[in-house]
Design a protein around this motif. Structure first.
Motif, short mmCIF file in Angstrom:
data_model
loop_
_atom_site.label_atom_id
_atom_site.label_comp_id
_atom_site.label_asym_id
_atom_site.label_seq_id
_atom_site.Cartn_x
_atom_site.Cartn_y
_atom_site.Cartn_z
N ASP A 111 59.28 22.93 50.38
CA ASP A 111 59.99 22.93 49.11
C ASP A 111 59.61 24.16 48.30
N ILE A 112 60.34 24.42 47.22
CA ILE A 112 60.15 25.62 46.40
C ILE A 112 58.74 25.69 45.80
N PHE A 113 58.22 24.54 45.40
CA PHE A 113 56.89 24.53 44.79
C PHE A 113 55.81 24.92 45.80
N SER A 114 55.94 24.43 47.03
CA SER A 114 54.98 24.77 48.08
C SER A 114 55.02 26.26 48.38
N HIS A 115 56.22 26.84 48.41
CA HIS A 115 56.37 28.26 48.68
C HIS A 115 55.71 29.10 47.57
N ILE A 116 55.91 28.68 46.32
CA ILE A 116 55.33 29.43 45.19
C ILE A 116 53.81 29.35 45.24
N ILE A 117 53.27 28.19 45.59
CA ILE A 117 51.82 28.05 45.68
C ILE A 117 51.26 28.91 46.80
N ARG A 118 51.94 28.94 47.94
CA ARG A 118 51.47 29.79 49.04
C ARG A 118 51.45 31.25 48.62
N LEU A 119 52.48 31.69 47.92
CA LEU A 119 52.51 33.07 47.43
C LEU A 119 51.40 33.33 46.43
N THR A 120 51.16 32.34 45.56
CA THR A 120 50.10 32.47 44.56
C THR A 120 48.74 32.61 45.24
N TYR A 121 48.48 31.77 46.22
CA TYR A 121 47.21 31.81 46.94
C TYR A 121 47.07 33.12 47.73
N LYS A 122 48.20 33.64 48.20
CA LYS A 122 48.18 34.90 48.97
C LYS A 122 47.87 36.09 48.07
N TRP A 123 48.51 36.13 46.89
CA TRP A 123 48.35 37.26 45.96
C TRP A 123 47.02 37.22 45.22
N ASP A 124 46.59 36.01 44.86
CA ASP A 124 45.38 35.86 44.06
C ASP A 124 44.29 35.19 44.89
N LYS A 125 43.32 35.97 45.31
CA LYS A 125 42.24 35.43 46.13
C LYS A 125 41.44 34.40 45.33
N PRO A 126 40.76 33.48 46.02
CA PRO A 126 40.07 32.38 45.33
C PRO A 126 38.74 32.77 44.69
N PHE A 127 38.75 33.88 43.95
CA PHE A 127 37.54 34.34 43.27
C PHE A 127 37.89 34.60 41.80
N ASN A 128 36.97 35.23 41.04
CA ASN A 128 37.19 35.48 39.61
C ASN A 128 37.58 34.18 38.89
N CYS A 129 36.79 33.15 39.10
CA CYS A 129 37.16 31.82 38.58
C CYS A 129 36.43 31.41 37.31
N PHE A 130 35.15 31.74 37.23
CA PHE A 130 34.32 31.26 36.10
C PHE A 130 33.92 32.41 35.20
N PRO A 131 34.40 32.39 33.93
CA PRO A 131 35.35 31.45 33.32
C PRO A 131 36.80 31.84 33.60
N SER A 132 37.72 30.96 33.29
CA SER A 132 39.13 31.17 33.57
C SER A 132 39.78 32.05 32.50
N GLN A 173 43.37 26.10 41.07
CA GLN A 173 43.01 27.50 40.85
C GLN A 173 41.66 27.61 40.14
N HIS A 174 41.27 26.55 39.45
CA HIS A 174 40.01 26.54 38.71
C HIS A 174 39.41 25.15 38.72
N VAL A 175 38.12 25.10 38.39
CA VAL A 175 37.44 23.81 38.24
C VAL A 175 37.19 23.58 36.75
N ILE A 176 36.71 22.40 36.43
CA ILE A 176 36.57 22.01 35.02
C ILE A 176 35.57 22.89 34.27
N LEU A 177 34.52 23.36 34.94
CA LEU A 177 33.56 24.24 34.26
C LEU A 177 34.18 25.58 33.89
N ASP A 178 35.12 26.05 34.70
CA ASP A 178 35.85 27.29 34.37
C ASP A 178 36.61 27.12 33.07
#
Length: 220
Positions: A111-132, A173-178
Motif C-alpha cells: 500500500d501507499i503508506f508502506s511504500h512511503i515508509i520504505r522510502l523514509t527508512y531508505k533516505w533517513d538512516k536510523p541514527f541522529n535520534c536523541f534528541p529528536s 523513527q524515535h523512542v520516547i526519550l528522544d
C-alpha cells in the motif's frame, strides 16, 4: 504587499536552517559507535504506518508556522528562530558524542503508506535520534505561537505539532526519550537562552542607535 516587504528581511533568517542542516547528513552514521535507548514503554507502542503522513507534514508545517509567527509577533519569531538554530546545533553536538539508533520493523504490504515508509527508512538512516529534531522544532514553534493573539490558530498549531510528535513514535523513527529530551532542550533554550540574547541585542541596539544619532548631530 507592504506587510510582506516589512517581514522579508526577518524571514531571510530562515535560510540559516537548511545551511546548518548540512551537518545532519554528515553525522547520520554509526562511525563512532551508537547506543540503543529503547525501553519497555517503546516496545509497547504500536507501529501504525498511516502516521507516516503527519510525519512528513513536518516540513510544510514548520515553514508555514514560522512565517505565521513572524507576521504576527516579531519578538516571538526571533525567540523561535534562536531556539531552532541553537537547538539543532545542540543536537548535532550530541549526535557526534552520543549517537543513538532506533530498531526499525520489517515493512509488509504494497500500500501507499508502506511504500512511503520504505522510502523514509531508505533516505533517513536510523541514527541522529536523541534528541529528536522533529520534536524540538515542533515544540519551538508551539512556544512561539503561544505569544500570538489568535486562539483558533494557536489551537491548530498545537494540534498539528502534537500529531507530528506522536508520529515520530508510531512510525518508529524515535523512542520516547528522544521526544522528552527534545522538549526539555527546546524549553530551556526558548525560556532562558533566547530571552537573554534578545534582551542583550535590544540593549546593544539602543546603544548603537544613540551612538549613530550623536555622530550625525556632531557632523552637523
Amino acid at each position: 504587499m507592504k506587510n510582506i516587504k516589512a517581514n522579508f528581511l526577518p524571514l531571510s533568517l530562515m535560510f540559516i536552517i537548511p545551511v546548518i542542516n548540512i551537518m545532519y547528513g554528515k553525522l547520520n552514521n554509526s562511525i563512532n559507535g551508537c547506543y540503543n535507548l529503547v525501553t519497555d514503554f517503546d516496545r509497547s507502542i504500536p507501529f501504525i504506518k498511516e502516521f507516516i503522513i503527519p510525519y512528513w507534514m513536518w516540513y510544510p508545517f514548520i515553514i508555514l508556522t514560522i512565517v505565521y509567527i513572524c507576521f504576527n509577533c516579531r519578538n516571538a519569531y526571533y525567540k523561535t528562530m534562536i531556539t531552532i538554530v541553537f537547538g539543532m546545533l545542540s543536537c548535532y553536538i550530541i549526535y557526534f558524542f552520543f549517537q543513538t539508533t532506533v530498531p526499525r520493523p520489517a515493512i509488509q504490504g504494497n500500500d501507499i503508506f508502506s511504500h512511503i515508509i520504505r522510502l523514509t527508512y531508505k533516505w533517513d538512516k536510523p541514527f541522529n535520534c536523541f534528541p529528536s529534531i522533529h520534536v524540538l522544532t515542533c515544540y519551538a514553534v508551539v512556544r512561539g505561537a503561544r505569544e500570538t493573539k489568535k486562539i483558533y490558530n494557536k489551537f491548530i498549531i498545537n494540534f498539528m505539532a502534537i500529531i507530528i510528535m506522536v508520529s515520530t513514535q508510531l512510525v518508529k523513527q524515535h523512542v520516547i526519550l528522544d521526544l522528552i529530551f527534545a522538549i526539555l532542550l527546546a524549553e530551556v533554550i526558548y525560556r532562558f537562552f533566547a530571552v537573554f540574547i534578545l534582551e542583550r541585542s535590544t540593549i546593544w541596539g539602543k546603544k548603537l542607535y544613540w551612538w549613530w544619532t550623536m555622530k550625525k548631530k556632531l557632523e552637523i
